[in-house]
Design a protein around this motif. Structure first.
Motif, PDB file in Angstrom:
ATOM      1  N   TYR A  68       0.843  -1.197   0.000  1.00 42.22           N
ATOM      2  CA  TYR A  68       0.000   0.000   0.000  1.00 42.22           C
ATOM      3  C   TYR A  68       0.878   1.247   0.000  1.00 42.22           C
ATOM      4  O   TYR A  68       2.054   1.196   0.389  1.00 42.22           O
ATOM      5  CB  TYR A  68      -0.918   0.031   1.236  1.00 42.22           C
ATOM      6  N   VAL A 119      -5.827   3.992   7.259  1.00 44.70           N
ATOM      7  CA  VAL A 119      -5.210   2.765   6.756  1.00 44.70           C
ATOM      8  C   VAL A 119      -4.992   1.760   7.891  1.00 44.70           C
ATOM      9  O   VAL A 119      -5.344   0.577   7.773  1.00 44.70           O
ATOM     10  CB  VAL A 119      -3.874   3.079   6.054  1.00 44.70           C
ATOM     11  N   ASP A 168      -8.360   0.387   9.192  1.00 48.15           N
ATOM     12  CA  ASP A 168      -8.931  -0.608   8.268  1.00 48.15           C
ATOM     13  C   ASP A 168      -8.249  -1.959   8.452  1.00 48.15           C
ATOM     14  O   ASP A 168      -8.907  -2.994   8.584  1.00 48.15           O
ATOM     15  CB  ASP A 168      -8.775  -0.134   6.817  1.00 48.15           C
ATOM     16  N   VAL A 186      -8.375  -1.927   2.728  1.00 55.42           N
ATOM     17  CA  VAL A 186      -7.967  -0.527   2.837  1.00 55.42           C
ATOM     18  C   VAL A 186      -8.706   0.316   1.814  1.00 55.42           C
ATOM     19  O   VAL A 186      -8.727  -0.003   0.623  1.00 55.42           O
ATOM     20  CB  VAL A 186      -6.442  -0.384   2.640  1.00 55.42           C
TER      21      VAL A 186
END
Length: 208
Positions: free
Chosen positions: A173, A188, A191, A198
């Motif tokens: 990510y 982020v 999540d 995400v």
């Protein structure tokens, strides 16, 4: 190379053992590691900008190796790793590869990790020219001193260019920004800690 018997590292020094019940409780949580490579550490400050929301997250996560905890090694397999800073020397490469081997999810945080950021400005010139400008032709140099480009076996060897993290290892990510908002980092981590895919809204992303 054999270690000098008079050399000690901080992670090998004697320490008070943590209460077994507290340690077991920590081990039940999601393990999170953090590292700063070549950058300004502004993204670490953004992590702290989550403010009191960190307290709620700590019910589910444990922050292990990081500049916040001063833990020097990843003690066990980590679920999530936050990486700030670009890759500018061989030590950065070694550290990033170690994180990739020991962390399930890798996240590039901030402009330097995502695309190289300000440190990558040196990519437009050769490394030799960069070092010469910094150490030999530096306007701040003391006139009577002989200009010397530092070199020692204990200094990490600088790479020819600064690389974003994903050009060295696979990153899962990306959180852009210089630095990104604490809200984006919280979204982020929240999540992932709660098992959600995400979903970082564009309203929380920055590219400056």
């Amino acid at each position: 190379m054999e270690k000098d018997k008079n050399t000690f590292y901080s992670h090998n020094l004697p320490s008070t053992k943590m209460d077994a019940k507290v340690l077991a409780k920590r081990d039940e949580k999601i393990q999170v590691a953090m590292i700063g490579l070549c950058g300004c550490w502004g993204c670490t400050l953004s992590f702290l900008d989550m403010d009191e929301r960190i307290i709620g997250l700590l019910e589910k996560v444990t922050i292990t190796r990081s500049s916040l905890t001063d833990i020097k090694r990843i003690p066990k397999q980590c679920k999530i790793a936050f990486v700030e800073g670009g890759v500018a020397n061989e030590e950065n490469i070694e550290t990033l590869e170690h994180f990739r081997e020991n962390c399930d999810i890798m996240i590039s945080v901030g402009a330097c990790a995502v695309w190289g950021g300000v440190p990558a400005m040196r990519n437009d010139v050769s490394l030799q020219d960069c070092l010469t400008e910094a150490y030999v032709c530096n306007v701040g140099a003391v006139p009577e001193d002989k200009p010397v480009i530092p070199y020692h076996k204990d200094l990490p060897r600088i790479t020819n260019k600064v690389y974003p993290c994903h050009e060295v290892v696979k990153m899962d990510y990306f959180i852009p920004g210089c630095p990104p908002d604490g809200d984006a980092i919280f979204k982020v981590l929240d999540d992932l800690a709660n098992g959600r895919e995400v979903d970082l809204p564009t309203s929380l992303t920055r590219y400056d």
